[in-house]
Design an enzyme around this catalytic site. Structure first.
Site, PDB file in Angstrom:
ATOM      1  N   SER A  60      -4.574  -3.371  -5.056  1.00 55.13           N
ATOM      2  CA  SER A  60      -4.696  -2.096  -4.338  1.00 55.13           C
ATOM      3  C   SER A  60      -3.375  -1.413  -4.017  1.00 55.13           C
ATOM      4  O   SER A  60      -3.350  -0.228  -3.716  1.00 55.13           O
ATOM      5  CB  SER A  60      -5.503  -2.274  -3.053  1.00 55.13           C
ATOM      6  OG  SER A  60      -4.749  -2.929  -2.061  1.00 55.13           O
ATOM      7  N   LYS A  97      -1.652  -2.016   3.279  1.00 57.22           N
ATOM      8  CA  LYS A  97      -1.927  -0.631   2.882  1.00 57.22           C
ATOM      9  C   LYS A  97      -0.825   0.267   3.432  1.00 57.22           C
ATOM     10  O   LYS A  97      -0.062  -0.117   4.298  1.00 57.22           O
ATOM     11  CB  LYS A  97      -3.273  -0.147   3.445  1.00 57.22           C
ATOM     12  CG  LYS A  97      -4.486  -0.940   2.992  1.00 57.22           C
ATOM     13  CD  LYS A  97      -4.875  -0.609   1.569  1.00 57.22           C
ATOM     14  CE  LYS A  97      -6.124  -1.331   1.123  1.00 57.22           C
ATOM     15  NZ  LYS A  97      -5.895  -2.678   0.651  1.00 57.22           N
TER      16      LYS A  97
END
Length: 142
Positions: A60, A97
Site C-alpha cells: 500500500s 500510511k
C-alpha cells in the site's frame, strides 16, 4: 501485520567506514575516498526512548518508496503533521500510511491507487503511534 522491534541504547557505537562517493560509472579505488566513520545508530535514532522499528508488510505504500519487508524507523516524539508518513493503530492492528488533511477531515492515505484512503474517526480509537523518519530497503535491486 507489523512486528515491533524495540531498541535499546547500544553498549558500544557501531562505527562503519563512510565513503564520500562511490561512482556508478567507472570504478575508482574507493578506499582513497574514505571520509570518516559513521555511527549508524546515531544517524537513524534521534530519540532512543521514543523510537521503535517495524517492518512494512504489503504494497500500500509503494508510491512512497516503502515496500513490503522494508525496515521503518518510527519516532513517537514527533508531532504528526499533514503529509507525514505515520504508523497508526487501526482495527486492532498497525498500519503505515500518509497522514492527509482534506476538506476538514483527517485521512490515512495509501501511496498505491489500488487501496482506498481511510477516514480517521476519533470515536473508533484510531491513534497515531509515530512518524516514520527512515525507510530502509530490505533488499538489493537486481
Amino acid at each position: 501485520m507489523f512486528r515491533i522491534i524495540p531498541i535499546f541504547e547500544p553498549v558500544a557505537p557501531l562505527s562503519l567506514p563512510c565513503f564520500e562517493t562511490v561512482p556508478a560509472g567507472f570504478p575508482s579505488p574507493a578506499q582513497d575516498h574514505a571520509e570518516k566513520r559513521l555511527d549508524v545508530y546515531e544517524l537513524l535514532v534521534r530519540r532512543p526512548a521514543s523510537t521503535f522499528f517495524c517492518r512494512a508488510d504489503g504494497p500500500s505504500m509503494q508510491g512512497a518508496g516503502i515496500n513490503s519487508g522494508d525496515l521503518l524507523v518510527v519516532d513517537r516524539a514527533i508531532e504528526p503533521q499533514a503529509g507525514d508518513v505515520v504508523v497508526a493503530t487501526l482495527d486492532g492492528g498497525l498500519t503505515v500510511k500518509r497522514l492527509v488533511h482534506q476538506h476538514g477531515c483527517w485521512l490515512l492515505a495509501p501511496e498505491n491507487p489500488e487501496f482506498p484512503p481511510l477516514v480517521i474517526n476519533p470515536e473508533e480509537g484510531v491513534m497515531i503511534w509515530g512518524v516514520v523518519t527512515y525507510s530502509i530497503t530490505g533488499h538489493c535491486p537486481r
